[in-house]
Design a protein around this motif. Structure first.
Motif, PDB file in Angstrom:
ATOM      1  N   ALA A 218      77.638  43.763  26.648  1.00  0.00           N
ATOM      2  CA  ALA A 218      76.627  44.694  27.165  1.00  0.00           C
ATOM      3  C   ALA A 218      75.373  44.523  26.323  1.00  0.00           C
ATOM      4  CB  ALA A 218      77.132  46.126  27.091  1.00  0.00           C
ATOM      5  N   LEU A 219      74.237  44.725  26.938  1.00  0.00           N
ATOM      6  CA  LEU A 219      72.947  44.552  26.295  1.00  0.00           C
ATOM      7  C   LEU A 219      72.116  45.809  26.560  1.00  0.00           C
ATOM      8  CD1 LEU A 219      71.214  42.400  24.799  1.00  0.00           C
ATOM      9  CD2 LEU A 219      70.559  41.533  27.043  1.00  0.00           C
ATOM     10  N   ALA A 220      71.510  46.369  25.502  1.00  0.00           N
ATOM     11  CA  ALA A 220      70.644  47.542  25.626  1.00  0.00           C
ATOM     12  C   ALA A 220      69.191  47.078  25.661  1.00  0.00           C
ATOM     13  CB  ALA A 220      70.872  48.499  24.458  1.00  0.00           C
ATOM     14  N   LEU A 221      68.462  47.526  26.665  1.00  0.00           N
ATOM     15  CA  LEU A 221      67.056  47.162  26.835  1.00  0.00           C
ATOM     16  C   LEU A 221      66.206  48.421  26.771  1.00  0.00           C
ATOM     17  CD1 LEU A 221      67.560  44.817  29.920  1.00  0.00           C
ATOM     18  CD2 LEU A 221      67.467  44.148  27.514  1.00  0.00           C
ATOM     19  N   ALA A 222      65.116  48.367  25.962  1.00  0.00           N
ATOM     20  CA  ALA A 222      64.270  49.561  25.794  1.00  0.00           C
ATOM     21  C   ALA A 222      62.785  49.235  25.651  1.00  0.00           C
ATOM     22  CB  ALA A 222      64.762  50.368  24.594  1.00  0.00           C
ATOM     23  N   PRO A 223      62.066  48.503  26.416  1.00  0.00           N
ATOM     24  CA  PRO A 223      62.519  47.627  27.482  1.00  0.00           C
ATOM     25  C   PRO A 223      62.983  46.267  26.967  1.00  0.00           C
ATOM     26  CG  PRO A 223      60.140  47.583  27.424  1.00  0.00           C
ATOM     27  CD  PRO A 223      60.599  48.574  26.363  1.00  0.00           C
ATOM     28  N   ASP A 224      62.626  45.914  25.734  1.00  0.00           N
ATOM     29  CA  ASP A 224      63.109  44.661  25.160  1.00  0.00           C
ATOM     30  C   ASP A 224      64.523  44.867  24.629  1.00  0.00           C
ATOM     31  OD1 ASP A 224      60.671  43.273  25.579  1.00  0.00           O
ATOM     32  OD2 ASP A 224      59.818  44.179  23.775  1.00  0.00           O
ATOM     33  N   PRO A 225      65.278  43.773  24.395  1.00  0.00           N
ATOM     34  CA  PRO A 225      66.636  43.905  23.863  1.00  0.00           C
ATOM     35  C   PRO A 225      66.625  44.584  22.484  1.00  0.00           C
ATOM     36  CG  PRO A 225      66.288  41.701  24.741  1.00  0.00           C
ATOM     37  CD  PRO A 225      64.949  42.376  24.702  1.00  0.00           C
ATOM     38  N   VAL A 226      67.438  45.648  22.351  1.00  0.00           N
ATOM     39  CA  VAL A 226      67.503  46.386  21.091  1.00  0.00           C
ATOM     40  C   VAL A 226      68.923  46.553  20.568  1.00  0.00           C
ATOM     41  CG1 VAL A 226      65.354  47.644  21.504  1.00  0.00           C
ATOM     42  CG2 VAL A 226      67.536  48.646  22.232  1.00  0.00           C
ATOM     43  N   GLY A 227      69.927  46.190  21.372  1.00  0.00           N
ATOM     44  CA  GLY A 227      71.305  46.331  20.932  1.00  0.00           C
ATOM     45  C   GLY A 227      72.249  45.575  21.841  1.00  0.00           C
ATOM     46  N   PHE A 228      73.473  45.412  21.351  1.00  0.00           N
ATOM     47  CA  PHE A 228      74.473  44.660  22.105  1.00  0.00           C
ATOM     48  C   PHE A 228      75.873  45.099  21.699  1.00  0.00           C
ATOM     49  CE2 PHE A 228      74.777  42.728  18.084  1.00  0.00           C
ATOM     50  CZ  PHE A 228      76.020  42.128  18.003  1.00  0.00           C
ATOM     51  N   ALA A 229      76.832  44.762  22.526  1.00  0.00           N
ATOM     52  CA  ALA A 229      78.248  44.904  22.210  1.00  0.00           C
ATOM     53  C   ALA A 229      78.977  43.764  22.903  1.00  0.00           C
ATOM     54  CB  ALA A 229      78.792  46.245  22.685  1.00  0.00           C
ATOM     55  N   THR A 230      79.983  43.219  22.239  1.00  0.00           N
ATOM     56  CA  THR A 230      80.761  42.111  22.781  1.00  0.00           C
ATOM     57  C   THR A 230      82.243  42.417  22.618  1.00  0.00           C
ATOM     58  OG1 THR A 230      79.016  40.581  22.101  1.00  0.00           O
ATOM     59  CG2 THR A 230      81.126  39.615  22.677  1.00  0.00           C
ATOM     60  N   CYS A 231      83.008  42.237  23.692  1.00  0.00           N
ATOM     61  CA  CYS A 231      84.441  42.536  23.693  1.00  0.00           C
ATOM     62  C   CYS A 231      85.243  41.349  24.214  1.00  0.00           C
ATOM     63  CB  CYS A 231      84.729  43.724  24.594  1.00  0.00           C
ATOM     64  SG  CYS A 231      83.936  45.257  24.092  1.00  0.00           S
TER      65      CYS A 231
ATOM     66  N   ALA B  31      73.147  34.361  25.903  1.00  0.00           N
ATOM     67  CA  ALA B  31      73.685  33.944  24.600  1.00  0.00           C
ATOM     68  C   ALA B  31      72.632  33.920  23.498  1.00  0.00           C
ATOM     69  CB  ALA B  31      74.359  32.578  24.715  1.00  0.00           C
ATOM     70  N   ALA B  32      71.441  33.431  23.771  1.00  0.00           N
ATOM     71  CA  ALA B  32      70.406  33.348  22.729  1.00  0.00           C
ATOM     72  C   ALA B  32      69.997  34.745  22.269  1.00  0.00           C
ATOM     73  CB  ALA B  32      69.188  32.576  23.245  1.00  0.00           C
ATOM     74  N   VAL B  33      69.847  35.670  23.208  1.00  0.00           N
ATOM     75  CA  VAL B  33      69.458  37.043  22.875  1.00  0.00           C
ATOM     76  C   VAL B  33      70.557  37.708  22.056  1.00  0.00           C
ATOM     77  CG1 VAL B  33      68.966  39.319  23.858  1.00  0.00           C
ATOM     78  CG2 VAL B  33      67.938  37.273  24.857  1.00  0.00           C
ATOM     79  N   LEU B  34      71.816  37.544  22.480  1.00  0.00           N
ATOM     80  CA  LEU B  34      72.942  38.149  21.769  1.00  0.00           C
ATOM     81  C   LEU B  34      73.076  37.577  20.354  1.00  0.00           C
ATOM     82  CD1 LEU B  34      75.452  38.255  24.730  1.00  0.00           C
ATOM     83  CD2 LEU B  34      74.338  40.214  23.659  1.00  0.00           C
ATOM     84  N   ALA B  35      72.911  36.272  20.216  1.00  0.00           N
ATOM     85  CA  ALA B  35      72.989  35.643  18.890  1.00  0.00           C
ATOM     86  C   ALA B  35      71.883  36.179  17.979  1.00  0.00           C
ATOM     87  CB  ALA B  35      72.909  34.125  19.014  1.00  0.00           C
ATOM     88  N   ALA B  36      70.677  36.322  18.511  1.00  0.00           N
ATOM     89  CA  ALA B  36      69.558  36.840  17.711  1.00  0.00           C
ATOM     90  C   ALA B  36      69.794  38.300  17.327  1.00  0.00           C
ATOM     91  CB  ALA B  36      68.248  36.692  18.482  1.00  0.00           C
ATOM     92  N   LEU B  37      70.293  39.111  18.252  1.00  0.00           N
ATOM     93  CA  LEU B  37      70.587  40.512  17.937  1.00  0.00           C
ATOM     94  C   LEU B  37      71.690  40.612  16.895  1.00  0.00           C
ATOM     95  CD1 LEU B  37      70.351  42.215  21.440  1.00  0.00           C
ATOM     96  CD2 LEU B  37      68.949  42.754  19.428  1.00  0.00           C
ATOM     97  N   HIS B  38      72.695  39.770  17.007  1.00  0.00           N
ATOM     98  CA  HIS B  38      73.770  39.778  16.002  1.00  0.00           C
ATOM     99  C   HIS B  38      73.198  39.479  14.628  1.00  0.00           C
ATOM    100  CE1 HIS B  38      77.173  38.363  13.625  1.00  0.00           C
ATOM    101  NE2 HIS B  38      77.885  39.201  14.348  1.00  0.00           N
ATOM    102  N   ALA B  39      72.363  38.456  14.522  1.00  0.00           N
ATOM    103  CA  ALA B  39      71.771  38.086  13.228  1.00  0.00           C
ATOM    104  C   ALA B  39      70.931  39.224  12.657  1.00  0.00           C
ATOM    105  CB  ALA B  39      70.921  36.827  13.379  1.00  0.00           C
ATOM    106  N   ALA B  40      70.232  39.950  13.525  1.00  0.00           N
ATOM    107  CA  ALA B  40      69.333  41.016  13.072  1.00  0.00           C
ATOM    108  C   ALA B  40      70.055  42.331  12.784  1.00  0.00           C
ATOM    109  CB  ALA B  40      68.255  41.263  14.131  1.00  0.00           C
ATOM    110  N   THR B  41      71.278  42.482  13.277  1.00  0.00           N
ATOM    111  CA  THR B  41      71.963  43.765  13.119  1.00  0.00           C
ATOM    112  C   THR B  41      73.228  43.681  12.285  1.00  0.00           C
ATOM    113  OG1 THR B  41      73.196  43.478  15.194  1.00  0.00           O
ATOM    114  CG2 THR B  41      71.075  44.643  15.313  1.00  0.00           C
ATOM    115  N   VAL B  42      74.081  42.741  12.581  1.00  0.00           N
ATOM    116  CA  VAL B  42      75.363  42.606  11.896  1.00  0.00           C
ATOM    117  C   VAL B  42      75.260  41.581  10.775  1.00  0.00           C
ATOM    118  CG1 VAL B  42      77.818  42.100  12.191  1.00  0.00           C
ATOM    119  CG2 VAL B  42      76.565  43.272  14.004  1.00  0.00           C
ATOM    120  N   GLY B  43      74.517  40.520  11.031  1.00  0.00           N
ATOM    121  CA  GLY B  43      74.230  39.511  10.023  1.00  0.00           C
ATOM    122  C   GLY B  43      75.431  38.832   9.426  1.00  0.00           C
ATOM    123  N   ALA B  44      75.631  39.053   8.142  1.00  0.00           N
ATOM    124  CA  ALA B  44      76.631  38.308   7.380  1.00  0.00           C
ATOM    125  C   ALA B  44      78.054  38.793   7.585  1.00  0.00           C
ATOM    126  CB  ALA B  44      76.289  38.370   5.894  1.00  0.00           C
ATOM    127  N   ASP B  45      78.268  39.864   8.325  1.00  0.00           N
ATOM    128  CA  ASP B  45      79.633  40.373   8.510  1.00  0.00           C
ATOM    129  C   ASP B  45      80.393  39.528   9.518  1.00  0.00           C
ATOM    130  OD1 ASP B  45      79.603  42.313   6.604  1.00  0.00           O
ATOM    131  OD2 ASP B  45      79.069  43.931   7.964  1.00  0.00           O
TER     132      ASP B  45
END
Length: 157
Positions: free
Chosen positions: A53-66, A14-28
């Motif tokens: 789903a979480l993309a690792l390269a090797p650190d987290p770089v992307g996500f998708a939530t359904c 959850a913490a990683v996904l929340a941080a990725l959301h803030a860094a990628t989708v942000g205010a939407d």
């Protein structure tokens, strides 16, 4: 850059996904919707049928939530860090979501995208999504701006 590893994510991420959301989708965030705090993401991912789903390269770089939505699955959010975009990570995340949707027995994958987000609209169209609706004022206004419309896009699987 080598292809990222795509893993299934759960409440423990959850913490990683929340941080990725803030860094990628942000205010939407939909008007009246709750922000993507770590606690909110953990609650959402604990719901029956939720998938991430979480993309690792090797650190987290992307996500998708359904989330399940009847005969469809709602792609609630997908994001890739700006410095990793246009490398196929979004496509890989979406493919993982589609595989999950097929396995769940749902017939469609749907999502909302800001009407003015031309890059995202082109991305989804290239992957077989079609506009099936519009939600006026769906997204919160950016500071000093107006609320923004969302387009509903759907793909039959």
């Amino acid at each position: 850059m080598s292809a990222p590893t795509i893993i299934d994510a759960g409440p423990v991420h959850a913490a990683v996904l929340a941080a990725l959301h803030a860094a990628t989708v942000g205010a939407d965030v939909p008007e009246g919707g709750e922000g993507w705090s770590e606690a909110w993401v953990a609650r959402v991912l604990a719901l029956p049928g939720a998938f991430a789903a979480l993309a690792l390269a090797p650190d987290p770089v992307g996500f998708a939530t359904c989330l399940p939505a009847g005969e469809a699955v709602d792609l609630v959010a997908i994001g890739v860090l700006p410095e990793h975009r246009r490398a196929g990570i979004g496509r890989a995340l979406l493919a993982r979501c589609e595989a999950h949707v097929r396995g769940s027995g749902a017939q469609r994958l749907m999502l909302e995208v800001a009407a003015e987000n031309e890059d995202a609209r082109v991305f989804y169209a290239a992957l077989g999504f079609a506009e099936t609706g519009r939600r006026p004022g769906y997204y919160r206004a950016h500071p000093g701006g107006q609320r923004r419309d969302a387009l509903v896009l759907t793909k039959s699987l």
